[in-house]
Design a protein around this motif. Sequence first.
Motif, mmCIF file in Angstrom:
data_model
loop_
_atom_site.group_PDB
_atom_site.id
_atom_site.type_symbol
_atom_site.label_atom_id
_atom_site.label_comp_id
_atom_site.label_asym_id
_atom_site.label_seq_id
_atom_site.Cartn_x
_atom_site.Cartn_y
_atom_site.Cartn_z
ATOM 1 N N GLU A 81 -1.277 10.239 -8.081
ATOM 2 C CA GLU A 81 -1.770 9.167 -7.502
ATOM 3 C C GLU A 81 -3.227 9.110 -7.289
ATOM 4 O OE1 GLU A 81 -0.803 6.590 -3.558
ATOM 5 O OE2 GLU A 81 0.460 8.090 -4.131
ATOM 6 N N VAL A 82 -3.933 8.194 -7.780
ATOM 7 C CA VAL A 82 -5.210 8.085 -7.798
ATOM 8 C C VAL A 82 -5.757 6.824 -6.458
ATOM 9 C CG1 VAL A 82 -7.283 7.380 -8.846
ATOM 10 C CG2 VAL A 82 -5.739 8.741 -10.283
ATOM 11 N N TRP A 83 -6.434 7.570 -5.588
ATOM 12 C CA TRP A 83 -6.865 6.365 -4.437
ATOM 13 C C TRP A 83 -8.118 6.074 -4.746
ATOM 14 C CZ3 TRP A 83 -4.487 6.318 0.753
ATOM 15 C CH2 TRP A 83 -3.158 7.037 0.768
ATOM 16 N N THR A 84 -8.644 4.782 -4.480
ATOM 17 C CA THR A 84 -9.737 4.279 -4.695
ATOM 18 C C THR A 84 -10.188 3.299 -3.525
ATOM 19 O OG1 THR A 84 -9.605 4.190 -7.135
ATOM 20 C CG2 THR A 84 -11.255 3.041 -6.324
ATOM 21 N N HIS A 85 -11.372 3.718 -2.837
ATOM 22 C CA HIS A 85 -11.832 2.986 -1.773
ATOM 23 C C HIS A 85 -12.311 1.725 -2.242
ATOM 24 C CE1 HIS A 85 -14.727 2.006 1.448
ATOM 25 N NE2 HIS A 85 -13.850 2.469 2.090
ATOM 26 N N LEU A 86 -12.096 0.377 -1.652
ATOM 27 C CA LEU A 86 -12.491 -0.729 -1.974
ATOM 28 C C LEU A 86 -13.540 -1.371 -1.058
ATOM 29 C CD1 LEU A 86 -9.224 -2.108 -3.385
ATOM 30 C CD2 LEU A 86 -10.925 -1.133 -4.794
ATOM 31 N N GLN A 87 -13.017 -1.035 0.178
ATOM 32 C CA GLN A 87 -13.724 -2.020 1.325
ATOM 33 C C GLN A 87 -13.489 -1.438 2.545
ATOM 34 O OE1 GLN A 87 -12.888 -6.212 1.093
ATOM 35 N NE2 GLN A 87 -12.540 -6.340 3.096
ATOM 36 N N GLY A 88 -14.212 -1.667 3.608
ATOM 37 C CA GLY A 88 -14.036 -1.201 4.936
ATOM 38 C C GLY A 88 -14.474 0.170 5.268
ATOM 39 N N SER A 89 -13.944 0.734 6.190
ATOM 40 C CA SER A 89 -14.577 2.038 6.746
ATOM 41 C C SER A 89 -13.983 2.923 5.870
ATOM 42 C CB SER A 89 -13.983 2.251 8.216
ATOM 43 O OG SER A 89 -14.052 1.457 9.172
ATOM 44 N N PRO A 90 -14.652 4.259 5.828
ATOM 45 C CA PRO A 90 -14.349 5.406 4.980
ATOM 46 C C PRO A 90 -13.072 5.886 5.518
ATOM 47 C CG PRO A 90 -16.597 5.954 5.767
ATOM 48 C CD PRO A 90 -15.927 4.501 6.522
ATOM 49 N N LEU A 91 -12.155 6.340 4.381
ATOM 50 C CA LEU A 91 -10.809 6.781 4.800
ATOM 51 C C LEU A 91 -10.763 8.238 4.214
ATOM 52 C CD1 LEU A 91 -7.723 5.272 4.039
ATOM 53 C CD2 LEU A 91 -8.122 6.989 2.206
ATOM 54 N N SER A 92 -9.808 9.222 5.498
ATOM 55 C CA SER A 92 -9.839 10.535 5.300
ATOM 56 C C SER A 92 -8.595 10.339 4.710
ATOM 57 C CB SER A 92 -9.953 11.060 6.555
ATOM 58 O OG SER A 92 -11.245 11.197 7.201
ATOM 59 N N LEU A 93 -8.391 11.445 3.584
ATOM 60 C CA LEU A 93 -7.294 11.718 2.755
ATOM 61 C C LEU A 93 -7.165 13.109 2.802
ATOM 62 C CD1 LEU A 93 -5.064 10.616 0.845
ATOM 63 C CD2 LEU A 93 -7.007 11.002 -1.114
ATOM 64 N N TRP A 94 -6.024 13.504 3.255
ATOM 65 C CA TRP A 94 -5.678 15.091 3.274
ATOM 66 C C TRP A 94 -4.410 15.123 2.336
ATOM 67 C CZ3 TRP A 94 -6.576 12.271 7.945
ATOM 68 C CH2 TRP A 94 -7.412 12.711 8.716
ATOM 69 N N THR A 95 -4.891 16.229 1.586
ATOM 70 C CA THR A 95 -3.820 16.705 0.654
ATOM 71 C C THR A 95 -3.263 18.310 0.875
ATOM 72 O OG1 THR A 95 -5.625 17.377 -0.869
ATOM 73 C CG2 THR A 95 -4.722 15.132 -1.306
ATOM 74 N N LEU A 96 -2.092 18.543 0.399
ATOM 75 C CA LEU A 96 -1.632 20.037 0.709
ATOM 76 C C LEU A 96 -0.812 20.203 -0.440
ATOM 77 C CD1 LEU A 96 -1.166 22.104 2.904
ATOM 78 C CD2 LEU A 96 0.759 20.715 3.609
ATOM 79 N N GLN A 97 -0.876 21.590 -0.897
ATOM 80 C CA GLN A 97 -0.283 22.101 -2.199
ATOM 81 C C GLN A 97 1.319 21.849 -1.675
ATOM 82 O OE1 GLN A 97 -0.914 23.640 -4.823
ATOM 83 N NE2 GLN A 97 -3.306 23.503 -4.540
ATOM 84 N N PRO A 98 2.440 21.774 -2.758
ATOM 85 C CA PRO A 98 3.700 21.349 -2.507
ATOM 86 C C PRO A 98 4.331 22.479 -1.387
ATOM 87 C CG PRO A 98 3.343 20.953 -4.861
ATOM 88 C CD PRO A 98 1.861 21.627 -4.133
ATOM 89 N N GLU A 99 3.859 23.707 -1.720
ATOM 90 C CA GLU A 99 4.370 24.872 -0.982
ATOM 91 C C GLU A 99 3.667 25.090 0.332
ATOM 92 O OE1 GLU A 99 1.026 26.239 -3.588
ATOM 93 O OE2 GLU A 99 3.017 25.174 -3.936
ATOM 94 N N GLY A 100 2.533 24.199 0.409
ATOM 95 C CA GLY A 100 1.807 24.409 1.906
ATOM 96 C C GLY A 100 0.624 25.407 1.745
#
Length: 167
Positions: A81-100
């Motif tokens: 999944e590719v997230w692209t910021h378009l407009q508005g405030s910054p967005l915090s995106l957290w990611t985590l390995q499948p096993e944690g």
Amino acid sequence: MPDSSPDTTTSTRSPQQVVDQLIREWQLTPHPEGGWFKELHRSALSVQRNDGQQRPAITTILYLLDAGSISRWHAVHHADEVWTHLQGSPLSLWTLQPEGGVAEQTVLSLHQPVHAVPAGHWMAARAEGQYSLVSCCVGPGFDFGDFEMLRDRPSDQHPAGALNALI
């Protein structure tokens, strides 16, 4: 297609008015993980994944988080999944390995607008202001059969490092 006039982002509108206008103009609906969305594209081209499942080559949505919403921990299995910021405030995106492990935070904004989340990794997001509008592209294309919400797992099966506030 919604009116793309600059009126959507002018300073004469409150952030809530902008959010309401985006929801209305794009006909966004609530997403199960939180926030609002609308699918914009589902490829007519079909691909076969390694597990034999057929999916569209790519899908794209508009995704909106307002100040009161979060994208709760979720995973898209078998697709990036590719997230692209378009407009508005910054967005915090957290990611985590499948096993944690340790949740990694990436802030998407005009200065760093794109981040890719590998297949099967956990992700969660929050607007760092009044609202964030992003595009999310999934390839092979999104199917709810590949979507998992962390909250649907028993708590003893949650991966280490998943921030509780985002479950």
